[in-house]
Structures are given as structure tokens and as C-alpha cells.
Design a protein around this motif. Structure first.
Motif, PDB file in Angstrom:
ATOM      1  N   LEU A 258       1.004  -1.079  -0.041  1.00 27.43           N
ATOM      2  CA  LEU A 258      -0.059   0.012   0.050  1.00 27.43           C
ATOM      3  C   LEU A 258       0.893   1.168  -0.115  1.00 27.43           C
ATOM      4  N   PRO A 259       0.376   2.392  -0.509  1.00 30.33           N
ATOM      5  CA  PRO A 259       1.293   3.331  -0.547  1.00 30.33           C
ATOM      6  C   PRO A 259       1.457   4.106   0.845  1.00 30.33           C
ATOM      7  N   ALA A 260       2.560   4.807   1.011  1.00 33.24           N
ATOM      8  CA  ALA A 260       2.856   5.063   2.423  1.00 33.24           C
ATOM      9  C   ALA A 260       1.891   6.127   2.641  1.00 33.24           C
ATOM     10  N   PRO A 261       1.564   6.142   3.925  1.00 32.66           N
ATOM     11  CA  PRO A 261       2.105   5.513   5.141  1.00 32.66           C
ATOM     12  C   PRO A 261       1.183   4.243   5.345  1.00 32.66           C
ATOM     13  N   GLY A 262       0.506   3.876   4.404  1.00 34.43           N
ATOM     14  CA  GLY A 262      -0.050   2.744   4.677  1.00 34.43           C
ATOM     15  C   GLY A 262      -1.447   2.721   5.450  1.00 34.43           C
ATOM     16  N   ALA A 263      -2.038   1.438   5.750  1.00 31.43           N
ATOM     17  CA  ALA A 263      -3.254   1.595   6.492  1.00 31.43           C
ATOM     18  C   ALA A 263      -3.017   1.483   7.811  1.00 31.43           C
ATOM     19  N   VAL A 264      -3.939   1.610   8.699  1.00 33.56           N
ATOM     20  CA  VAL A 264      -3.859   1.546  10.156  1.00 33.56           C
ATOM     21  C   VAL A 264      -4.171   0.079  10.548  1.00 33.56           C
ATOM     22  N   ILE A 265      -3.198  -0.603  10.984  1.00 29.50           N
ATOM     23  CA  ILE A 265      -3.295  -2.228  11.266  1.00 29.50           C
ATOM     24  C   ILE A 265      -3.954  -2.599  12.762  1.00 29.50           C
ATOM     25  N   HIS A 266      -4.844  -3.491  12.838  1.00 29.25           N
ATOM     26  CA  HIS A 266      -5.296  -3.908  14.046  1.00 29.25           C
ATOM     27  C   HIS A 266      -5.344  -5.401  14.148  1.00 29.25           C
ATOM     28  N   ARG A 267      -3.798  -5.954  14.154  1.00 27.57           N
ATOM     29  CA  ARG A 267      -4.006  -7.590  13.996  1.00 27.57           C
ATOM     30  C   ARG A 267      -3.856  -7.987  15.333  1.00 27.57           C
ATOM     31  N   VAL A 268      -4.674  -9.375  15.188  1.00 30.63           N
ATOM     32  CA  VAL A 268      -4.691 -10.071  16.661  1.00 30.63           C
ATOM     33  C   VAL A 268      -3.173 -10.477  17.054  1.00 30.63           C
ATOM     34  N   ALA A 269      -2.955 -10.356  18.429  1.00 33.33           N
ATOM     35  CA  ALA A 269      -1.825 -10.690  18.792  1.00 33.33           C
ATOM     36  C   ALA A 269      -1.732 -12.312  19.244  1.00 33.33           C
ATOM     37  N   GLY A 270      -1.369 -12.832  17.777  1.00 33.13           N
ATOM     38  CA  GLY A 270      -1.336 -14.377  17.744  1.00 33.13           C
ATOM     39  C   GLY A 270      -0.240 -14.986  18.631  1.00 33.13           C
TER      40      GLY A 270
END
Ligand code: 6PG
Length: 246
Positions: A99-111
Motif C-alpha cells: 500500500l502507498p505510504a503511510p499505509g493503512a492502520v493495522i489492528h492485528r490479533v496478537a497471535g
């Protein structure tokens, strides 16, 4: 299926994925214009890969403010984020990193954490981003369907009502011998828009049962599809075999 469900059949899985990317971008533009942000939850597995790739190719020209796009997952395997089984790792490889900088806001699951702790942290993140709403309302969910009718990590043998007060839970999937964190049915059925991307002959049987039968409401995918909101089924001919050969 509700009256707002649409089924589109494509010659190839790639064509179905390209339509999914188009719907993703139109949903993002609508959300950004009306709400100033776009909240989406992705699935893992193999079906989304061509859609991720198509999105990555179109992203630089899509006129989307990616920094206002909040990316979550409908489920995650309880593994570290760099593990080959990680749904975050899959999206990072085929989409997020492109994705173009700065990119998306990522909310990953802390697997990488213990499953219950990861689920509680994910619920706290949902509550923070959705301003403590009783049930988070995503702008879009990108869902797959397993050949057993599961979606996200909600499987037919699970008592889904047991999770009705939760927004994300840790589950142990016996058949896969794998712990996962998954969004719950109340969250999945509240999304403004749902896209099921289902391709391949291995899914023809379950698609026929869900779309061609009596709705088979013991399949979690069918229960999500019964949502009163906008549900799109994007199928290739192999998965939609029953429609073309009833
Ligand atoms: C996962 C997914 C899962 C997936 C189905 C279909 O973590 O595996 O979220 O719900 O959508 O299992 O997987 P395929 O696309 O690989 O058939």
C-alpha cells in the motif's frame, strides 16, 4: 438469503477476486466520504490472495486515503505474526506491504500471546476503535467459506450462542488442532456490507446447500449471510456448479 443478497458468478476465481477488489474500493470510498474512515476485517486462507493482489495493484491509483483505512481480521490463528499460518502474515505479504505510504492502520490479533489474552486484547482494540459501541459495526467484511460451512473461525459444531456476549473469542478447532481468535456472530452479522468470496469445485457442495437449499442455518456462513445488511456472494463457476447445473 435476504432480499439484499446478491450472487455474482464469474468464469474464473481471478475474475471473482477482481470484482471483490472493485467492491472493496467502492465501499472504502463510500465510508471515507460519509464517515471519514473505512473499517474492514479480512479473512485468511487461500481465496483472498488474488483479491489482495488485485487490490495491491490498484491501490496507488485508487484515490483512497489509506491512512484512514482501519484493517482488522475476522479471525487469526494463534501463531506469531511472521508464521506462515498467520492471516496477518498473508495479508502483509500480498497487500499491506504494497500500500502507498503511510499505509493503512493495522489492528492485528496478537497471535503470539495465549489465545484468551489475545482475544481480550482484540476486544479492547475493537472497543477503542468503535468508541465503546455495544457491537462494532464494520463497513466491510471479506469472508470465505470452508467446505464444512464455517466462516471466520465459527464452525458448525460450535455453540455460537455461548459467545453472544463477546465480540471476539478464543476457540480451539479440534479438526484443525489449532487455536484461533475469531469475531463472534453478533459482530459478523452487524457489518454494513459483507462479501463472501468462494471459489473452486471443492466449495460447490457447501454453496449448493447454503444458496440452493433451505438456507441450512446450522452452517455459520449461512447464519452470517442471513444478515439484514448488504451481502454479496462472489463465486467462480466451479463453486457455483449447482446454479449452472441445477
Ligand atoms: C481462516 C479463514 C477461514 C477461511 C475459510 C476458507 O483463517 O482460514 O478466515 O474462515 O475463510 O477456511 O478458506 P479458503 O479460502 O482457504 O478455502
Amino acid at each position: 438469503m435476504t432480499g439484499r443478497s446478491g450472487v455474482e458468478i464469474f468464469k474464473t476465481a481471478e475474475a471473482a477476486a477482481a470484482r471483490g477488489a472493485e467492491l472493496f474500493l467502492s465501499a472504502s470510498r463510500e465510508a471515507l466520504a460519509s464517515r471519514g474512515r473505512f473499517t474492514v476485517a479480512l479473512s485468511g486462507g487461500t481465496s483472498p490472495i488474488p483479491l489482495f493482489r488485485c487490490l495491491a495493484a490498484r491501490a496507488p491509483f485508487a484515490e483512497v486515503d489509506w491512512s484512514a483505512v482501519h484493517i482488522f481480521w475476522v479471525d487469526e490463528r494463534c501463531v506469531p505474526p511472521d508464521h506462515p499460518e498467520s492471516n496477518f502474515c498473508l495479508a502483509q505479504e500480498h497487500l499491506l506491504s504494497k500500500l502507498p505510504a503511510p499505509g493503512a492502520v493495522i489492528h492485528r490479533v496478537a497471535g503470539e500471546l495465549l489465545p484468551d489474552e489475545a482475544a481480550r486484547l482484540y476486544e479492547a482494540e475493537l472497543s477503542a476503535i468503535f468508541s465503546g459501541a455495544e457491537i462494532p459495526v464494520f463497513d466491510l467484511l471479506l469472508l470465505g467459506v470452508g467446505s464444512d460451512g464455517h466462516t471466520a473461525s465459527l464452525f458448525p459444531d460450535m455453540d455460537l450462542e455461548r459467545f453472544s456476549e463477546r465480540r471476539a473469542v478464543a476457540v480451539y478447532v479440534e479438526k484443525l488442532r489449532s487455536s484461533r481468535v475469531t469475531l463472534t456472530l453478533p459482530v459478523l452479522t452487524s457489518a454494513r456490507r459483507i462479501i463472501f468470496l468462494v471459489t473452486g469445485s471443492g466449495k460447490a457442495g457447501i454453496i449448493a446447500k447454503i444458496l440452493g437449499g433451505s438456507g441450512e442455518m446450522h452452517y455459520p456462513a449461512a447464519r452470517v449471510a442471513a444478515s439484514e445488511n448488504q451481502v454479496s456472494w462472489l463465486l467462480d463457476r466451479d463453486a457455483a456448479n449447482w446454479i449452472e447445473n441445477p
